[in-house]
Design an enzyme around this catalytic site. Sequence first.
Site, PDB file in Angstrom:
ATOM      1  N   CYS A  69       0.819  -1.226   0.000  1.00 19.89           N
ATOM      2  CA  CYS A  69       0.000   0.000   0.000  1.00 19.89           C
ATOM      3  C   CYS A  69       0.850   1.273   0.000  1.00 19.89           C
ATOM      4  O   CYS A  69       0.408   2.325  -0.437  1.00 19.89           O
ATOM      5  CB  CYS A  69      -0.946  -0.008   1.197  1.00 19.89           C
ATOM      6  SG  CYS A  69      -2.061  -1.410   1.128  1.00 19.89           S
ATOM      7  N   HIS A 124      -3.858   6.924   1.369  1.00 18.65           N
ATOM      8  CA  HIS A 124      -4.078   5.624   0.736  1.00 18.65           C
ATOM      9  C   HIS A 124      -5.477   5.154   1.126  1.00 18.65           C
ATOM     10  O   HIS A 124      -5.860   5.231   2.291  1.00 18.65           O
ATOM     11  CB  HIS A 124      -3.018   4.631   1.219  1.00 18.65           C
ATOM     12  CG  HIS A 124      -3.429   3.216   1.028  1.00 18.65           C
ATOM     13  ND1 HIS A 124      -3.769   2.717  -0.206  1.00 18.65           N
ATOM     14  CD2 HIS A 124      -3.600   2.196   1.910  1.00 18.65           C
ATOM     15  CE1 HIS A 124      -4.127   1.443  -0.085  1.00 18.65           C
ATOM     16  NE2 HIS A 124      -4.027   1.113   1.198  1.00 18.65           N
ATOM     17  N   ASN A 128     -10.045  -0.976  -1.878  1.00 17.19           N
ATOM     18  CA  ASN A 128      -8.623  -0.727  -1.627  1.00 17.19           C
ATOM     19  C   ASN A 128      -7.826  -1.308  -2.803  1.00 17.19           C
ATOM     20  O   ASN A 128      -7.818  -2.521  -3.001  1.00 17.19           O
ATOM     21  CB  ASN A 128      -8.249  -1.406  -0.303  1.00 17.19           C
ATOM     22  CG  ASN A 128      -6.783  -1.241   0.067  1.00 17.19           C
ATOM     23  OD1 ASN A 128      -5.940  -0.983  -0.782  1.00 17.19           O
ATOM     24  ND2 ASN A 128      -6.484  -1.409   1.340  1.00 17.19           N
TER      25      ASN A 128
HETATM   26  N1  COA Z   1     -19.355  -9.644   5.958  1.00 17.32           N
HETATM   27  C1  COA Z   1     -20.026  -9.956   7.062  1.00 17.32           C
HETATM   28  N2  COA Z   1     -19.431 -10.294   8.219  1.00 17.32           N
HETATM   29  C2  COA Z   1     -18.080 -10.297   8.242  1.00 17.32           C
HETATM   30  C3  COA Z   1     -17.314  -9.962   7.119  1.00 17.32           C
HETATM   31  C4  COA Z   1     -18.005  -9.622   5.938  1.00 17.32           C
HETATM   32  N3  COA Z   1     -17.355  -9.276   4.802  1.00 17.32           N
HETATM   33  N4  COA Z   1     -16.007 -10.048   7.457  1.00 17.32           N
HETATM   34  C5  COA Z   1     -15.961 -10.406   8.740  1.00 17.32           C
HETATM   35  N5  COA Z   1     -17.216 -10.578   9.228  1.00 17.32           N
HETATM   36  C6  COA Z   1     -17.618 -10.957  10.569  1.00 17.32           C
HETATM   37  C7  COA Z   1     -16.560 -11.752  11.301  1.00 17.32           C
HETATM   38  O1  COA Z   1     -16.643 -13.119  10.958  1.00 17.32           O
HETATM   39  C8  COA Z   1     -16.905 -11.490  12.741  1.00 17.32           C
HETATM   40  O2  COA Z   1     -17.984 -12.320  13.105  1.00 17.32           O
HETATM   41  P1  COA Z   1     -18.027 -12.969  14.585  1.00 17.32           P
HETATM   42  O3  COA Z   1     -18.109 -11.800  15.528  1.00 17.32           O
HETATM   43  O4  COA Z   1     -19.265 -13.791  14.539  1.00 17.32           O
HETATM   44  O5  COA Z   1     -16.778 -13.750  14.721  1.00 17.32           O
HETATM   45  C9  COA Z   1     -17.449 -10.055  12.716  1.00 17.32           C
HETATM   46  O6  COA Z   1     -17.806  -9.790  11.358  1.00 17.32           O
HETATM   47  C10 COA Z   1     -16.432  -9.041  13.192  1.00 17.32           C
HETATM   48  O7  COA Z   1     -15.202  -9.298  12.548  1.00 17.32           O
HETATM   49  P2  COA Z   1     -13.960  -8.426  12.795  1.00 17.32           P
HETATM   50  O8  COA Z   1     -12.848  -8.889  11.893  1.00 17.32           O
HETATM   51  O9  COA Z   1     -13.691  -8.291  14.253  1.00 17.32           O
HETATM   52  O10 COA Z   1     -14.520  -7.028  12.261  1.00 17.32           O
HETATM   53  P3  COA Z   1     -13.882  -5.615  12.400  1.00 17.32           P
HETATM   54  O11 COA Z   1     -14.843  -4.736  13.076  1.00 17.32           O
HETATM   55  O12 COA Z   1     -12.484  -5.662  12.884  1.00 17.32           O
HETATM   56  O13 COA Z   1     -13.837  -5.174  10.882  1.00 17.32           O
HETATM   57  C11 COA Z   1     -12.283  -4.903   9.123  1.00 17.32           C
HETATM   58  C12 COA Z   1     -13.062  -5.894   9.973  1.00 17.32           C
HETATM   59  C13 COA Z   1     -11.400  -5.698   8.194  1.00 17.32           C
HETATM   60  C14 COA Z   1     -13.258  -4.067   8.305  1.00 17.32           C
HETATM   61  C15 COA Z   1     -11.466  -3.993  10.056  1.00 17.32           C
HETATM   62  O14 COA Z   1     -10.692  -4.764  10.942  1.00 17.32           O
HETATM   63  C16 COA Z   1     -10.554  -3.084   9.307  1.00 17.32           C
HETATM   64  O15 COA Z   1     -11.013  -2.163   8.681  1.00 17.32           O
HETATM   65  N6  COA Z   1      -9.232  -3.296   9.408  1.00 17.32           N
HETATM   66  C17 COA Z   1      -8.259  -2.568   8.651  1.00 17.32           C
HETATM   67  C18 COA Z   1      -8.168  -3.215   7.323  1.00 17.32           C
HETATM   68  C19 COA Z   1      -7.453  -2.430   6.319  1.00 17.32           C
HETATM   69  O16 COA Z   1      -7.603  -1.255   6.214  1.00 17.32           O
HETATM   70  N7  COA Z   1      -6.634  -3.114   5.554  1.00 17.32           N
HETATM   71  C20 COA Z   1      -5.900  -2.536   4.528  1.00 17.32           C
HETATM   72  C21 COA Z   1      -4.653  -1.972   5.088  1.00 17.32           C
HETATM   73  S1  COA Z   1      -3.714  -1.315   3.845  1.00 17.32           S
END
Ligand code: COA
Length: 333
Positions: free
Chosen positions: A113, A260, A290
């Site tokens: 990224c 980004h 992204n």
């Molecule tokens: N649709 C529906 N549910 C989903 C899902 C999707 N696409 N992806 C994950 N879930 C579920 C999980 O299984 C979990 O369920 P559970 O509570 O029953 O186990 C729940 O949603 C929460 O998951 P979690 O991973 O804790 O969610 P979060 O609030 O952390 O959000 C991201 C996930 C990825 C959106 C978040 O962590 C994030 O934005 N991280 C940064 C990612 C990023 O920017 N990456 C690029 C960097 S360059």
Amino acid sequence: MNSAIIKGIGYYVPKNVVTNEDLSKIMDTSDEWITERTGIKERRWINNDESTSSMALEASKNAIQDADIEKSAIDFIIFATLSPDYYFPGPGVTLQKELGLDTIGALDVRNQCSGFVYALSIADQYIKTGMYQNILVVGSEYHSGGLDKTTKGRGVSVIFGDGAGAAIVSKSPSKERGILSTHLHAQGEHAEELTLIGPSTRRWVPQIIDGAGKDDDAIYPYMNGTFVFKHAVTRFPEVINEALKKNDLNAEDIDLLIPHQANLRISQFVQKKMGLTDSQVFNNIQKYGNTTAASIPIALAEAKQAGLVSQGDLICLAAFGSGFTWASALIRW
Ligand code: COA
């Protein structure tokens, strides 16, 4: 010493739009979940006749046109991607061939990224020293073919999209305009928090085939989402402030911050922490997801097309991602 400007900027995204609704038909997810957590409404996925370098070619043509130069004036290529056409060689050489640029050098950058800002920093140094005159800097990514599109992979696959952006970096016509400074950081201890392990020398293709095959989780990107989020919202402001301090400027001096496009929530968090207004921050992740190394040049090109980037403006680019790597650039446009 010379100063370097972004003389032209262009982008290309595939025509194929994939909405959150489309994803909910192939995995257990919903428009509501994706929108609330990431801000993303849709992304582009390429068709089979396209590739990382073919998207880069289209973006490059647009950047060359925007710079109003002949392509023969380009004397070096820097290509940032985490999704090269081949394991080797990198796509810089393919792009060089497709553009018909004889035997000019082509360098590949592997900083995910942060790749475009790292590449821009390299270009800036070459222009400053006078080694090159017009450098084509590209970020292009083809993610969609390598994602786990089942419910198991939904935490990653809903976030990433395909696309390309390119810039022509050239000698500035005046000392007042140009790239003021770039700032690069890395923290390899977190390499495996956002990674694609196989295929690689850690897991060669024959090992994957002999092993669990398509059930081998290591063949898909892995992301520790909450861990990445926490680091991103700390590192973004840190590296933006580093650039401002270096140039004796403040957050209110920024005309446009182009972060980004990792996640809209991350951008909003950074905006709030930096005390920036809505008009000081540009986001387009809603449309493209992204796109890793392509996200900043795509956003910069769209912002310029929208009339949000004018001569004399202070533009800040900032990135964070896999590595971890993070970086910023401050530009007097
Ligand atoms: N649709 C529906 N549910 C989903 C899902 C999707 N696409 N992806 C994950 N879930 C579920 C999980 O299984 C979990 O369920 P559970 O509570 O029953 O186990 C729940 O949603 C929460 O998951 P979690 O991973 O804790 O969610 P979060 O609030 O952390 O959000 C991201 C996930 C990825 C959106 C978040 O962590 C994030 O934005 N991280 C940064 C990612 C990023 O920017 N990456 C690029 C960097 S360059």
